[in-house]
Design a protein around this motif. Structure first.
Motif, PDB file in Angstrom:
ATOM      1  N   VAL A  50      33.375  31.908  49.902  1.00  0.00           N
ATOM      2  CA  VAL A  50      34.629  31.283  49.469  1.00  0.00           C
ATOM      3  C   VAL A  50      35.822  31.988  50.122  1.00  0.00           C
ATOM      4  CG1 VAL A  50      36.147  30.880  47.472  1.00  0.00           C
ATOM      5  CG2 VAL A  50      33.699  30.373  47.314  1.00  0.00           C
ATOM      6  N   ALA A  51      35.796  33.316  50.150  1.00  0.00           N
ATOM      7  CA  ALA A  51      36.893  34.079  50.762  1.00  0.00           C
ATOM      8  C   ALA A  51      37.049  33.726  52.241  1.00  0.00           C
ATOM      9  CB  ALA A  51      36.659  35.582  50.594  1.00  0.00           C
ATOM     10  N   VAL A  52      35.929  33.597  52.948  1.00  0.00           N
ATOM     11  CA  VAL A  52      35.976  33.237  54.366  1.00  0.00           C
ATOM     12  C   VAL A  52      36.564  31.841  54.537  1.00  0.00           C
ATOM     13  CG1 VAL A  52      34.561  32.671  56.388  1.00  0.00           C
ATOM     14  CG2 VAL A  52      34.095  34.758  55.083  1.00  0.00           C
ATOM     15  N   LEU A  53      36.053  30.869  53.776  1.00  0.00           N
ATOM     16  CA  LEU A  53      36.525  29.492  53.925  1.00  0.00           C
ATOM     17  C   LEU A  53      37.995  29.334  53.546  1.00  0.00           C
ATOM     18  CD1 LEU A  53      33.370  27.554  52.702  1.00  0.00           C
ATOM     19  CD2 LEU A  53      34.214  27.789  55.050  1.00  0.00           C
ATOM     20  N   VAL A  54      38.417  29.966  52.466  1.00  0.00           N
ATOM     21  CA  VAL A  54      39.827  29.882  52.063  1.00  0.00           C
ATOM     22  C   VAL A  54      40.713  30.524  53.133  1.00  0.00           C
ATOM     23  CG1 VAL A  54      41.521  30.719  50.374  1.00  0.00           C
ATOM     24  CG2 VAL A  54      39.386  29.674  49.590  1.00  0.00           C
ATOM     25  N   THR A  55      40.298  31.671  53.634  1.00  0.00           N
ATOM     26  CA  THR A  55      41.078  32.343  54.688  1.00  0.00           C
ATOM     27  C   THR A  55      41.190  31.463  55.922  1.00  0.00           C
ATOM     28  OG1 THR A  55      40.397  34.516  53.883  1.00  0.00           O
ATOM     29  CG2 THR A  55      41.229  34.399  56.149  1.00  0.00           C
ATOM     30  N   LEU A  56      40.091  30.851  56.329  1.00  0.00           N
ATOM     31  CA  LEU A  56      40.116  29.992  57.509  1.00  0.00           C
ATOM     32  C   LEU A  56      41.010  28.775  57.313  1.00  0.00           C
ATOM     33  CD1 LEU A  56      36.393  30.200  58.606  1.00  0.00           C
ATOM     34  CD2 LEU A  56      38.371  31.007  59.907  1.00  0.00           C
ATOM     35  N   VAL A  57      40.967  28.175  56.145  1.00  0.00           N
ATOM     36  CA  VAL A  57      41.834  27.022  55.878  1.00  0.00           C
ATOM     37  C   VAL A  57      43.304  27.449  55.894  1.00  0.00           C
ATOM     38  CG1 VAL A  57      42.489  25.291  54.143  1.00  0.00           C
ATOM     39  CG2 VAL A  57      40.074  25.661  54.688  1.00  0.00           C
ATOM     40  N   ILE A  58      43.592  28.620  55.362  1.00  0.00           N
ATOM     41  CA  ILE A  58      44.971  29.130  55.404  1.00  0.00           C
ATOM     42  C   ILE A  58      45.404  29.364  56.854  1.00  0.00           C
ATOM     43  CG2 ILE A  58      46.432  31.130  54.859  1.00  0.00           C
ATOM     44  CD1 ILE A  58      44.862  31.275  52.162  1.00  0.00           C
ATOM     45  N   TYR A  59      44.552  29.981  57.647  1.00  0.00           N
ATOM     46  CA  TYR A  59      44.873  30.193  59.065  1.00  0.00           C
ATOM     47  C   TYR A  59      45.075  28.856  59.775  1.00  0.00           C
ATOM     48  CZ  TYR A  59      44.372  35.230  59.748  1.00  0.00           C
ATOM     49  OH  TYR A  59      44.561  36.579  59.740  1.00  0.00           O
ATOM     50  N   TRP A  60      44.182  27.884  59.510  1.00  0.00           N
ATOM     51  CA  TRP A  60      44.308  26.563  60.122  1.00  0.00           C
ATOM     52  C   TRP A  60      45.650  25.936  59.734  1.00  0.00           C
ATOM     53  CZ3 TRP A  60      45.058  21.918  57.683  1.00  0.00           C
ATOM     54  CH2 TRP A  60      45.063  20.792  58.517  1.00  0.00           C
ATOM     55  N   ALA A  61      45.969  25.961  58.441  1.00  0.00           N
ATOM     56  CA  ALA A  61      47.229  25.356  57.972  1.00  0.00           C
ATOM     57  C   ALA A  61      48.438  26.064  58.581  1.00  0.00           C
ATOM     58  CB  ALA A  61      47.294  25.396  56.447  1.00  0.00           C
ATOM     59  N   ALA A  62      48.392  27.381  58.655  1.00  0.00           N
ATOM     60  CA  ALA A  62      49.507  28.142  59.233  1.00  0.00           C
ATOM     61  C   ALA A  62      49.679  27.805  60.713  1.00  0.00           C
ATOM     62  CB  ALA A  62      49.276  29.637  59.050  1.00  0.00           C
ATOM     63  N   GLU A  63      48.577  27.687  61.416  1.00  0.00           N
ATOM     64  CA  GLU A  63      48.649  27.372  62.836  1.00  0.00           C
ATOM     65  C   GLU A  63      49.187  25.957  63.053  1.00  0.00           C
ATOM     66  OE1 GLU A  63      46.951  26.405  66.894  1.00  0.00           O
ATOM     67  OE2 GLU A  63      46.163  25.587  65.033  1.00  0.00           O
ATOM     68  N   ARG A  64      48.743  25.014  62.254  1.00  0.00           N
ATOM     69  CA  ARG A  64      49.237  23.633  62.347  1.00  0.00           C
ATOM     70  C   ARG A  64      50.728  23.571  62.005  1.00  0.00           C
ATOM     71  NH1 ARG A  64      46.361  21.206  65.769  1.00  0.00           N
ATOM     72  NH2 ARG A  64      45.663  23.274  66.207  1.00  0.00           N
ATOM     73  N   TYR A  65      51.114  24.274  60.929  1.00  0.00           N
ATOM     74  CA  TYR A  65      52.523  24.314  60.519  1.00  0.00           C
ATOM     75  C   TYR A  65      53.385  24.892  61.648  1.00  0.00           C
ATOM     76  CZ  TYR A  65      56.774  25.830  58.149  1.00  0.00           C
ATOM     77  OH  TYR A  65      58.081  26.049  57.828  1.00  0.00           O
ATOM     78  N   ALA A  66      52.931  25.976  62.250  1.00  0.00           N
ATOM     79  CA  ALA A  66      53.686  26.601  63.336  1.00  0.00           C
ATOM     80  C   ALA A  66      53.856  25.637  64.508  1.00  0.00           C
ATOM     81  CB  ALA A  66      52.989  27.883  63.796  1.00  0.00           C
ATOM     82  N   ARG A  67      52.840  24.872  64.820  1.00  0.00           N
ATOM     83  CA  ARG A  67      52.944  23.897  65.912  1.00  0.00           C
ATOM     84  C   ARG A  67      53.962  22.799  65.581  1.00  0.00           C
ATOM     85  NH1 ARG A  67      48.736  23.563  69.809  1.00  0.00           N
ATOM     86  NH2 ARG A  67      47.249  25.259  69.571  1.00  0.00           N
ATOM     87  N   ILE A  68      53.942  22.330  64.343  1.00  0.00           N
ATOM     88  CA  ILE A  68      54.879  21.280  63.933  1.00  0.00           C
ATOM     89  C   ILE A  68      56.309  21.805  63.969  1.00  0.00           C
ATOM     90  CG2 ILE A  68      55.623  19.856  61.968  1.00  0.00           C
ATOM     91  CD1 ILE A  68      52.539  19.641  61.296  1.00  0.00           C
ATOM     92  N   VAL A  69      56.536  22.997  63.445  1.00  0.00           N
ATOM     93  CA  VAL A  69      57.876  23.595  63.450  1.00  0.00           C
ATOM     94  C   VAL A  69      58.336  23.858  64.886  1.00  0.00           C
ATOM     95  CG1 VAL A  69      59.187  25.661  62.822  1.00  0.00           C
ATOM     96  CG2 VAL A  69      57.702  24.565  61.144  1.00  0.00           C
ATOM     97  N   ALA A  70      57.452  24.359  65.728  1.00  0.00           N
ATOM     98  CA  ALA A  70      57.815  24.626  67.122  1.00  0.00           C
ATOM     99  C   ALA A  70      58.200  23.332  67.832  1.00  0.00           C
ATOM    100  CB  ALA A  70      56.667  25.321  67.849  1.00  0.00           C
ATOM    101  N   GLU A  71      57.488  22.263  67.533  1.00  0.00           N
ATOM    102  CA  GLU A  71      57.829  20.971  68.129  1.00  0.00           C
ATOM    103  C   GLU A  71      59.240  20.557  67.708  1.00  0.00           C
ATOM    104  OE1 GLU A  71      56.450  16.306  67.970  1.00  0.00           O
ATOM    105  OE2 GLU A  71      54.957  17.846  67.560  1.00  0.00           O
ATOM    106  N   ARG A  72      59.542  20.727  66.436  1.00  0.00           N
ATOM    107  CA  ARG A  72      60.878  20.369  65.931  1.00  0.00           C
ATOM    108  C   ARG A  72      61.953  21.192  66.641  1.00  0.00           C
ATOM    109  NH1 ARG A  72      63.654  17.865  61.375  1.00  0.00           N
ATOM    110  NH2 ARG A  72      65.802  18.178  61.981  1.00  0.00           N
TER     111      ARG A  72
END
Length: 170
Positions: A50-72
């Motif tokens: 669970v710790a691995v999967l939650v961490t990976l989803v957080i990293y995925w979300a952070a990376e996606r968020y950073a891409r969206i903000v950078a695009e803006r």
């Protein structure tokens, strides 16, 4: 004569294929999952998963968020729905690439291995996956056999570092 205006998003843009993005995300996911397994102090194997999967989803979300903000920031307007949909449906290899080491972790545990041994098996699996990725990257990059072996060895260092970290932490 006036030159046509170019879209700021097209200026200085490096074109990265979907396959390259998927490979990058997958390698990153294997390294992150190995780091979590090595450093986590969860009381059970299922909680480690669970710790691995939650961490990976957080990293995925952070990376996606950073891409969206950078695009803006760099394009100068709100991201279009197409761009948002593309960002939110890509990069999942960061999570899915960890499934093989997590399956090894759970299988070893179900077969009676203790938590530490199960994690070491999963870390060894992560290291093998990284070696394979390093070798394939070298092959696709048309490197010589020796250069592919070096590429594979460099990738292996990440996994071996996580095994050493687990060994010294616990």
């Amino acid at each position: 004569m006036n030159e046509p205006e170019t879209d700021p998003a097209e200026t200085h843009m490096v074109v990265i294929s979907e396959a390259q993005e998927a490979t990058t995300a997958g390698i990153y996911g294997v390294i992150i999952s190995a780091a979590v397994m090595a450093a986590a102090h969860q009381p059970t194997v299922p909680l480690t998963v669970v710790a691995v999967l939650v961490t990976l989803v957080i990293y995925w979300a952070a990376e996606r968020y950073a891409r969206i903000v950078a695009e803006r920031i760099h394009v100068g307007h709100r991201p279009r729905w197409h761009s948002l949909r593309e960002q939110l449906t890509s990069g999942w290899e960061m999570v899915t690439a960890s499934l093989i080491p997590l399956l090894v972790l759970m299988t070893a545990y179900w077969l009676g291995a203790n938590q530490r041994t199960s994690i070491m098996w999963a870390l060894a699996t992560s290291t093998v996956l990284l070696c394979i990725a390093g070798y394939r990257v070298g092959r696709k990059g048309r490197l010589t056999r020796m250069e592919r072996l070096v590429s594979s060895a460099i990738a292996a260092v990440f996994g071996l570092t996580m095994i050493a970290l687990k060994s010294f932490l616990h």
